[in-house]
Design an enzyme around this catalytic site. Sequence first.
Site, mmCIF file in Angstrom:
data_model
loop_
_atom_site.group_PDB
_atom_site.id
_atom_site.type_symbol
_atom_site.label_atom_id
_atom_site.label_comp_id
_atom_site.label_asym_id
_atom_site.label_seq_id
_atom_site.Cartn_x
_atom_site.Cartn_y
_atom_site.Cartn_z
ATOM 1 N N HIS A 193 -11.492 9.577 7.521
ATOM 2 C CA HIS A 193 -11.271 8.139 7.671
ATOM 3 C C HIS A 193 -10.736 7.773 9.049
ATOM 4 O O HIS A 193 -11.134 6.766 9.629
ATOM 5 C CB HIS A 193 -10.282 7.717 6.576
ATOM 6 C CG HIS A 193 -9.999 6.259 6.504
ATOM 7 N ND1 HIS A 193 -10.990 5.327 6.278
ATOM 8 C CD2 HIS A 193 -8.838 5.550 6.601
ATOM 9 C CE1 HIS A 193 -10.448 4.110 6.240
ATOM 10 N NE2 HIS A 193 -9.152 4.225 6.453
ATOM 11 N N ARG A 241 -1.030 8.716 9.345
ATOM 12 C CA ARG A 241 -0.884 7.281 9.594
ATOM 13 C C ARG A 241 -0.474 6.527 8.333
ATOM 14 O O ARG A 241 -1.032 6.746 7.254
ATOM 15 C CB ARG A 241 -2.207 6.710 10.100
ATOM 16 C CG ARG A 241 -2.203 5.209 10.268
ATOM 17 C CD ARG A 241 -3.530 4.736 10.828
ATOM 18 N NE ARG A 241 -4.613 4.956 9.903
ATOM 19 C CZ ARG A 241 -5.149 4.009 9.133
ATOM 20 N NH1 ARG A 241 -4.706 2.769 9.190
ATOM 21 N NH2 ARG A 241 -6.154 4.298 8.329
ATOM 22 N N HIS A 287 -9.291 9.658 3.642
ATOM 23 C CA HIS A 287 -8.948 8.607 2.681
ATOM 24 C C HIS A 287 -9.236 9.143 1.285
ATOM 25 O O HIS A 287 -10.283 9.750 1.062
ATOM 26 C CB HIS A 287 -9.769 7.340 2.956
ATOM 27 C CG HIS A 287 -9.195 6.118 2.301
ATOM 28 N ND1 HIS A 287 -9.229 5.934 0.938
ATOM 29 C CD2 HIS A 287 -8.552 5.045 2.806
ATOM 30 C CE1 HIS A 287 -8.640 4.780 0.640
ATOM 31 N NE2 HIS A 287 -8.210 4.227 1.763
ATOM 32 N N GLU A 296 0.863 -1.183 0.000
ATOM 33 C CA GLU A 296 0.000 0.000 0.000
ATOM 34 C C GLU A 296 0.893 1.224 0.000
ATOM 35 O O GLU A 296 2.114 1.129 0.187
ATOM 36 C CB GLU A 296 -0.947 -0.012 1.210
ATOM 37 C CG GLU A 296 -2.090 -1.001 1.029
ATOM 38 C CD GLU A 296 -3.065 -1.043 2.199
ATOM 39 O OE1 GLU A 296 -2.779 -0.441 3.244
ATOM 40 O OE2 GLU A 296 -4.101 -1.700 2.054
ATOM 41 N N ARG A 338 -0.861 9.012 1.833
ATOM 42 C CA ARG A 338 -2.308 9.210 1.758
ATOM 43 C C ARG A 338 -2.722 10.681 1.827
ATOM 44 O O ARG A 338 -3.611 11.122 1.098
ATOM 45 C CB ARG A 338 -2.938 8.430 2.918
ATOM 46 C CG ARG A 338 -4.390 8.219 2.771
ATOM 47 C CD ARG A 338 -4.876 7.307 3.868
ATOM 48 N NE ARG A 338 -4.739 5.910 3.511
ATOM 49 C CZ ARG A 338 -5.165 4.903 4.254
ATOM 50 N NH1 ARG A 338 -5.750 5.156 5.401
ATOM 51 N NH2 ARG A 338 -5.024 3.660 3.870
HETATM 52 P P1 FAD Z 1 -13.744 0.380 16.546
HETATM 53 O O1 FAD Z 1 -13.472 -0.854 15.807
HETATM 54 O O2 FAD Z 1 -14.311 1.519 15.774
HETATM 55 O O3 FAD Z 1 -14.736 0.005 17.727
HETATM 56 C C1 FAD Z 1 -15.328 0.978 18.530
HETATM 57 C C2 FAD Z 1 -16.264 0.305 19.515
HETATM 58 O O4 FAD Z 1 -16.640 1.261 20.507
HETATM 59 C C3 FAD Z 1 -17.555 -0.240 18.943
HETATM 60 O O5 FAD Z 1 -17.793 -1.494 19.528
HETATM 61 C C4 FAD Z 1 -18.621 0.752 19.437
HETATM 62 O O6 FAD Z 1 -19.905 0.182 19.620
HETATM 63 C C5 FAD Z 1 -18.029 1.145 20.765
HETATM 64 N N1 FAD Z 1 -18.504 2.430 21.273
HETATM 65 C C6 FAD Z 1 -18.324 3.669 20.751
HETATM 66 N N2 FAD Z 1 -18.906 4.592 21.531
HETATM 67 C C7 FAD Z 1 -19.469 3.935 22.572
HETATM 68 C C8 FAD Z 1 -20.221 4.335 23.709
HETATM 69 N N3 FAD Z 1 -20.546 5.619 23.959
HETATM 70 N N4 FAD Z 1 -20.635 3.387 24.572
HETATM 71 C C9 FAD Z 1 -20.363 2.071 24.353
HETATM 72 N N5 FAD Z 1 -19.651 1.637 23.296
HETATM 73 C C10 FAD Z 1 -19.209 2.563 22.416
HETATM 74 N N6 FAD Z 1 -7.041 0.023 9.426
HETATM 75 C C11 FAD Z 1 -6.101 -0.881 9.055
HETATM 76 O O7 FAD Z 1 -5.114 -1.060 9.764
HETATM 77 N N7 FAD Z 1 -6.271 -1.609 7.917
HETATM 78 C C12 FAD Z 1 -7.342 -1.468 7.109
HETATM 79 O O8 FAD Z 1 -7.455 -2.151 6.092
HETATM 80 C C13 FAD Z 1 -8.329 -0.524 7.471
HETATM 81 N N8 FAD Z 1 -9.429 -0.346 6.689
HETATM 82 C C14 FAD Z 1 -10.434 0.468 7.146
HETATM 83 C C15 FAD Z 1 -11.619 0.537 6.420
HETATM 84 C C16 FAD Z 1 -12.678 1.291 6.895
HETATM 85 C C17 FAD Z 1 -13.957 1.361 6.121
HETATM 86 C C18 FAD Z 1 -12.534 2.013 8.107
HETATM 87 C C19 FAD Z 1 -13.667 2.839 8.627
HETATM 88 C C20 FAD Z 1 -11.349 1.961 8.822
HETATM 89 C C21 FAD Z 1 -10.298 1.196 8.348
HETATM 90 N N9 FAD Z 1 -9.102 1.093 9.056
HETATM 91 C C22 FAD Z 1 -8.148 0.198 8.658
HETATM 92 C C23 FAD Z 1 -8.959 1.760 10.350
HETATM 93 C C24 FAD Z 1 -9.236 0.749 11.466
HETATM 94 O O9 FAD Z 1 -10.235 -0.131 11.039
HETATM 95 C C25 FAD Z 1 -9.673 1.429 12.754
HETATM 96 O O10 FAD Z 1 -8.809 2.472 13.084
HETATM 97 C C26 FAD Z 1 -9.671 0.424 13.906
HETATM 98 O O11 FAD Z 1 -10.352 -0.736 13.532
HETATM 99 C C27 FAD Z 1 -10.303 1.028 15.141
HETATM 100 O O12 FAD Z 1 -10.471 0.005 16.083
HETATM 101 P P2 FAD Z 1 -11.004 0.327 17.539
HETATM 102 O O13 FAD Z 1 -11.069 -0.968 18.250
HETATM 103 O O14 FAD Z 1 -10.190 1.410 18.126
HETATM 104 O O15 FAD Z 1 -12.463 0.938 17.311
HETATM 105 C C1 SIN Z 2 -7.679 0.764 2.852
HETATM 106 O O1 SIN Z 2 -7.918 -0.427 2.641
HETATM 107 O O2 SIN Z 2 -7.434 1.587 1.979
HETATM 108 C C2 SIN Z 2 -7.703 1.244 4.256
HETATM 109 C C3 SIN Z 2 -6.439 0.901 4.896
HETATM 110 C C4 SIN Z 2 -6.245 1.718 6.123
HETATM 111 O O3 SIN Z 2 -6.989 2.645 6.395
HETATM 112 O O4 SIN Z 2 -5.287 1.437 6.830
#
Ligand code: FAD
Ligand code: SIN
Length: 550
Positions: free
Chosen positions: A342, A377, A235, A118, A281
């Site tokens: 993003h 990032r 993004h 990437e 990015r």
């Molecule tokens: P999240 O997975 O967002 O989880 C948050 C949790 O908090 C959820 O369970 C929600 O219900 C809970 N929550 C929120 N507020 C409250 C509240 N008030 N009370 C109770 N619960 C609450 N990163 C990569 O490294 N590789 C990728 O390929 C990639 N692709 C992506 C594609 C998309 C479409 C997106 C949106 C992001 C992508 N990212 C990628 C970024 C990455 O997915 C996120 O940064 C990461 O998954 C965040 O994980 P997290 O556990 O911190 O939060």
């Molecule tokens: C993507 O697949 O382009 C998202 C990857 C990332 O946000 O790290």
Amino acid sequence: MAKRGIKSISSDFLVIGSGVAGLSAAIALSGAGRVVVLNKGRAMEGSSEFAQGGIAVAISEEDSIGFHLEDTLAAGRGFCREEAVKVMVGEGPDRIRDLISWGAEFDKEGGRFAFAREAAHSRERILRAKGDATGEEIVKTLLRRVNSSPEIAIFEHHFTIDLLIDNSGCRGAIVMDEPKGEIYLIKTRATIIATGGIGRVYSRTTNPSVVTGDGIAMAFRAGAELEDMEFIQFHPTSLFLPGAPPFLLSEAMRGEGAVIRNINKEAFLSRYHADAEMAPRDMVARAIWLEMQATGSRHVYLDLTSLDPVFIRGRFPKIYATCLQYDLDITEEMIPVSPAAHFIMGGIKTDINGATNIGSLYAAGEAACTGVHGANRLASNSLLEGLVFGSRAGEEAVKASVKKEVVKGKQASLVRDLMSDYGEGCKESRDDSDKIINSIRRLMWDKAGIVRSKDGLNEALISIKELCTLLNKRRQTSRADLELKNMITIAQLITIPALTREGSIGAHYRSDFPDKGERWDRHLVLKRGEVISQGGAPDTLCNPQVYQYR
Ligand code: FAD
Ligand code: SIN
């Protein structure tokens, strides 16, 4: 309600959020006591589940932890905390081996792991699952592990309203059980915030609806320090079709040869950066933005039509199927795309063990700022961040809380005060809240988005205050209003440092200060200052103190 007594439950540990960071933390905590994991929707509803491109990890023969470190630091433009990056890239391979031992299946070619490239990665190091469903595979694996532990309980549809804080630190949280319409307390020895990012504060975002910055906002209200909040990653390529959400089109598509073209079908990125489609990015997103302005269009195109259709369908099955739902066959037609909010590089400031400046309060994942991402990032580093620092936060919480008791009873008066703010019910008032939410999201996109300026940011702040006044006229008892309150807080917490930082670096770009500016080679930290509270409502309008340090 207070007079009738306050329902409370006790648990040794509380994890708020069930994405990759929260589930990793819960697994690390299990064995040391009872763990409650909360989410405000279903267990699989955060950003983690939607991650497409994959997870960056230095395990191929051509790669090394040193190369991964160098690439991460370079993408972060000198703003990363090197100590934290070393931890992430160094412990990443072990966390991946854990996942594999728990049943995660990553794609292979010829019997060996398939690694993709990437943007801004010097090596092919992105592991993926089922082509473009990496997040889903990782979350399912972690959930299986969590569900096999009798000590961990996941409470779905439990919206966390605020943290319980006393002089010795965080003692748990106030939560709303939405299906039952009940508000109660969860008292704990340690609390880990893993609530993800802030994407929904912007009108165009790849993030799912639960990502409203709640954890960051509640930590700020509780007195936690926040860092790097002005650094929002946009993004470059999200679907731009009438009636379709801004669904993500993975950067991995460019890694496989997809080309970005302007509205006149011309490939233009090499005019902006020598690495063209594979440039960092922030640069690609900004180049697209500028090209859209120059050509007077609201989108550009992502073109895969020169790639083999069979390869596209096999490599990106989820993206192919989703676009087809909107009558777009990506093997034959160019895809209209535009940038979208993003990821937030900043968040709740933590050390490398997830500890915040508040006792017994930890943060991990996108809600936290460990300093691994700096000003921009590196793609696919955040799933890794969630795994590594989620586990570390859990381990640290266990160590630090050995001698602590779950608090019983003695906070009754504090709690009664807090509870009276929220009233008795969880009555929905979604329509009215939605109007204000849409205004704030459009405002942030227009004035605090990819290209910012002093005038625009000042206008944003004035409008945010007006929206805040509107909100404060209402009794904030529904989840919609409580989310809105958090989104307004987050909007300010992005806009204020964006205004303060009179320079451009990484994802923060000021058209009135296009250079970095020597004076701005430092981080901005926000902490709650004087709070403006209007009409007896909880502290919707924040007045953060802004600190700078190198
Ligand atoms: P999240 O997975 O967002 O989880 C948050 C949790 O908090 C959820 O369970 C929600 O219900 C809970 N929550 C929120 N507020 C409250 C509240 N008030 N009370 C109770 N619960 C609450 N990163 C990569 O490294 N590789 C990728 O390929 C990639 N692709 C992506 C594609 C998309 C479409 C997106 C949106 C992001 C992508 N990212 C990628 C970024 C990455 O997915 C996120 O940064 C990461 O998954 C965040 O994980 P997290 O556990 O911190 O939060
Ligand atoms: C993507 O697949 O382009 C998202 C990857 C990332 O946000 O790290």
